[in-house]
Scaffold this motif. Structure first.
Motif, PDB file in Angstrom:
ATOM      1  N   THR A  17       0.835  -1.210   0.000  1.00  0.00           N
ATOM      2  CA  THR A  17       0.000   0.000   0.000  1.00  0.00           C
ATOM      3  C   THR A  17       0.868   1.258   0.000  1.00  0.00           C
ATOM      4  O   THR A  17       0.596   2.220  -0.733  1.00  0.00           O
ATOM      5  CB  THR A  17      -0.934  -0.010   1.222  1.00  0.00           C
ATOM      6  N   ASN A  18       1.901   1.241   0.834  1.00  0.00           N
ATOM      7  CA  ASN A  18       2.812   2.401   0.871  1.00  0.00           C
ATOM      8  C   ASN A  18       3.540   2.567  -0.455  1.00  0.00           C
ATOM      9  O   ASN A  18       3.747   3.695  -0.933  1.00  0.00           O
ATOM     10  CB  ASN A  18       3.816   2.238   2.000  1.00  0.00           C
ATOM     11  N   ALA A  19       3.918   1.438  -1.061  1.00  0.00           N
ATOM     12  CA  ALA A  19       4.623   1.519  -2.350  1.00  0.00           C
ATOM     13  C   ALA A  19       3.718   2.048  -3.452  1.00  0.00           C
ATOM     14  O   ALA A  19       4.197   2.631  -4.449  1.00  0.00           O
ATOM     15  CB  ALA A  19       5.180   0.146  -2.731  1.00  0.00           C
ATOM     16  N   ALA A  20       2.384   1.858  -3.284  1.00  0.00           N
ATOM     17  CA  ALA A  20       1.442   2.339  -4.310  1.00  0.00           C
ATOM     18  C   ALA A  20       1.352   3.858  -4.352  1.00  0.00           C
ATOM     19  O   ALA A  20       0.779   4.424  -5.295  1.00  0.00           O
ATOM     20  CB  ALA A  20       0.058   1.735  -4.059  1.00  0.00           C
ATOM     21  N   ASP A  21       1.927   4.520  -3.357  1.00  0.00           N
ATOM     22  CA  ASP A  21       1.942   5.993  -3.401  1.00  0.00           C
ATOM     23  C   ASP A  21       2.770   6.515  -4.569  1.00  0.00           C
ATOM     24  O   ASP A  21       2.705   7.712  -4.902  1.00  0.00           O
ATOM     25  CB  ASP A  21       2.516   6.542  -2.092  1.00  0.00           C
ATOM     26  N   ALA A  80      -6.681   1.535  -5.022  1.00  0.00           N
ATOM     27  CA  ALA A  80      -7.961   1.380  -4.320  1.00  0.00           C
ATOM     28  C   ALA A  80      -8.251  -0.098  -4.044  1.00  0.00           C
ATOM     29  O   ALA A  80      -8.757  -0.460  -2.964  1.00  0.00           O
ATOM     30  CB  ALA A  80      -9.091   1.999  -5.143  1.00  0.00           C
ATOM     31  N   ASP A  81      -7.941  -0.954  -5.026  1.00  0.00           N
ATOM     32  CA  ASP A  81      -8.155  -2.398  -4.819  1.00  0.00           C
ATOM     33  C   ASP A  81      -7.250  -2.934  -3.711  1.00  0.00           C
ATOM     34  O   ASP A  81      -7.665  -3.802  -2.932  1.00  0.00           O
ATOM     35  CB  ASP A  81      -7.885  -3.155  -6.124  1.00  0.00           C
ATOM     36  N   ILE A  82      -6.029  -2.424  -3.667  1.00  0.00           N
ATOM     37  CA  ILE A  82      -5.101  -2.871  -2.620  1.00  0.00           C
ATOM     38  C   ILE A  82      -5.614  -2.465  -1.246  1.00  0.00           C
ATOM     39  O   ILE A  82      -5.618  -3.266  -0.300  1.00  0.00           O
ATOM     40  CB  ILE A  82      -3.697  -2.297  -2.874  1.00  0.00           C
ATOM     41  N   GLU A  83      -6.080  -1.219  -1.122  1.00  0.00           N
ATOM     42  CA  GLU A  83      -6.591  -0.741   0.165  1.00  0.00           C
ATOM     43  C   GLU A  83      -7.852  -1.502   0.577  1.00  0.00           C
ATOM     44  O   GLU A  83      -8.102  -1.703   1.770  1.00  0.00           O
ATOM     45  CB  GLU A  83      -6.871   0.755   0.088  1.00  0.00           C
ATOM     46  N   ALA A  84      -8.626  -1.971  -0.414  1.00  0.00           N
ATOM     47  CA  ALA A  84      -9.843  -2.728  -0.110  1.00  0.00           C
ATOM     48  C   ALA A  84      -9.531  -4.126   0.430  1.00  0.00           C
ATOM     49  O   ALA A  84     -10.424  -4.787   0.970  1.00  0.00           O
ATOM     50  CB  ALA A  84     -10.723  -2.837  -1.359  1.00  0.00           C
ATOM     51  N   LEU A  85      -8.286  -4.552   0.281  1.00  0.00           N
ATOM     52  CA  LEU A  85      -7.912  -5.896   0.755  1.00  0.00           C
ATOM     53  C   LEU A  85      -7.515  -5.915   2.222  1.00  0.00           C
ATOM     54  O   LEU A  85      -7.256  -6.994   2.774  1.00  0.00           O
ATOM     55  CB  LEU A  85      -6.733  -6.426  -0.084  1.00  0.00           C
TER      56      LEU A  85
END
Length: 261
Positions: free
Chosen positions: A71-75, A150-155
């Protein structure tokens, strides 16, 4: 009137047999039982030593860490000037971890839980959809970056439930193994105590038999001395021979009568 056979000789024979062989047979059975319990203890210790439950619980807890790092890397999608190498690396780590949970034999019991099956299906669906994007070029991945993030955060919630359910399951399995091993230790202790009791009883019986043998030997010696004194003091000639007629013993009167000494 019909004569009734005396049961006492038969009882004495049974008692003698029990004294000779009963304790030995019981001790042998207890030793065999102790050997069987010892083998089971060895197997139990080996199973506890090789049980991967602690590592499995750590792996499940690490999934949440991997998702957080992903999630942090997705920034990076908010910073076009930065490369996507770190995001791809974190995605590969999360993918590898989830692949182990989804297909590894050690997680089979976890996958048998209905709620876990639904969670894994959702996570694996996301991974299957995202793998082509991660393996593609940067332009295509950045174009769908917001949706991927968004999909990652939903997990987060499914991954947390997966981790907690897995930790709970493997903790329960560890407790079951511990309880079974404690019961095995108790059984071994009881068998060992039974063996000690049998050995103590056998020692007491042997000590009693030894004392009886000493008393009988002393009594036999006294009877022999009494018989010898009676024969030697008799005024009549007394000759003792064996079944073949060979002379064994004679008293003084016989020596004087026959002239032998």
């Amino acid at each position: 009137m019909t004569a009734t056979a005396d049961p006492r000789p038969a009882r004495r024979r049974v008692w003698r047999w029990a004294r000779r062989y009963g304790l030995g047979l019981a001790a042998g059975l207890v030793v065999i039982a102790l050997g069987v319990v010892g083998l089971r203890l060895f197997d139990g210790v080996s199973a506890l030593r090789s049980a991967p439950h602690d590592n499995l619980q750590w792996s499940l807890a690490q999934i949440e860490v991997d998702l957080l790092q992903l999630t942090n890397a997705a920034d990076v999608f908010d910073h076009p000037e930065q490369g996507l190498g770190e995001f791809r690396r974190r995605f590969d780590i999360f993918y590898s971890r989830m692949n182990t949970v989804s297909s590894g034999a050690v997680f089979a019991e976890l996958r048998d839980i209905d709620s876990i099956g639904a969670i894994l299906a959702r996570i694996n669906g996301f991974l299957a959809e995202t793998v082509p994007l991660v393996d593609g070029d940067d332009r295509m991945l950045r174009a769908v970056g917001d949706r991927v993030r968004a999909d990652i955060e939903a997990l987060r919630d499914p991954v947390r439930r997966l981790s907690l359910e897995g930790v709970r399951l493997f903790a329960k399995l560890s407790d079951s193994q511990r309880i079974a091993f404690e019961a095995l230790l108790l059984t071994a202790s009881l068998v060992a105590a039974a063996l000690i009791v049998i050995l103590a009883v056998a020692s007491a019986v042997l000590t009693r038999q030894y004392r009886i043998s000493i008393q009988r030997l002393q009594e036999l010696q006294r009877n022999r001395e009494r018989l010898a004194a009676t024969i030697n003091s008799a005024l009549d000639a007394i000759i003792v021979s064996d079944e073949n007629g060979r002379l064994i013993e004679m008293n003084r009167a016989a020596e004087e009568v026959f002239g032998y000494s």
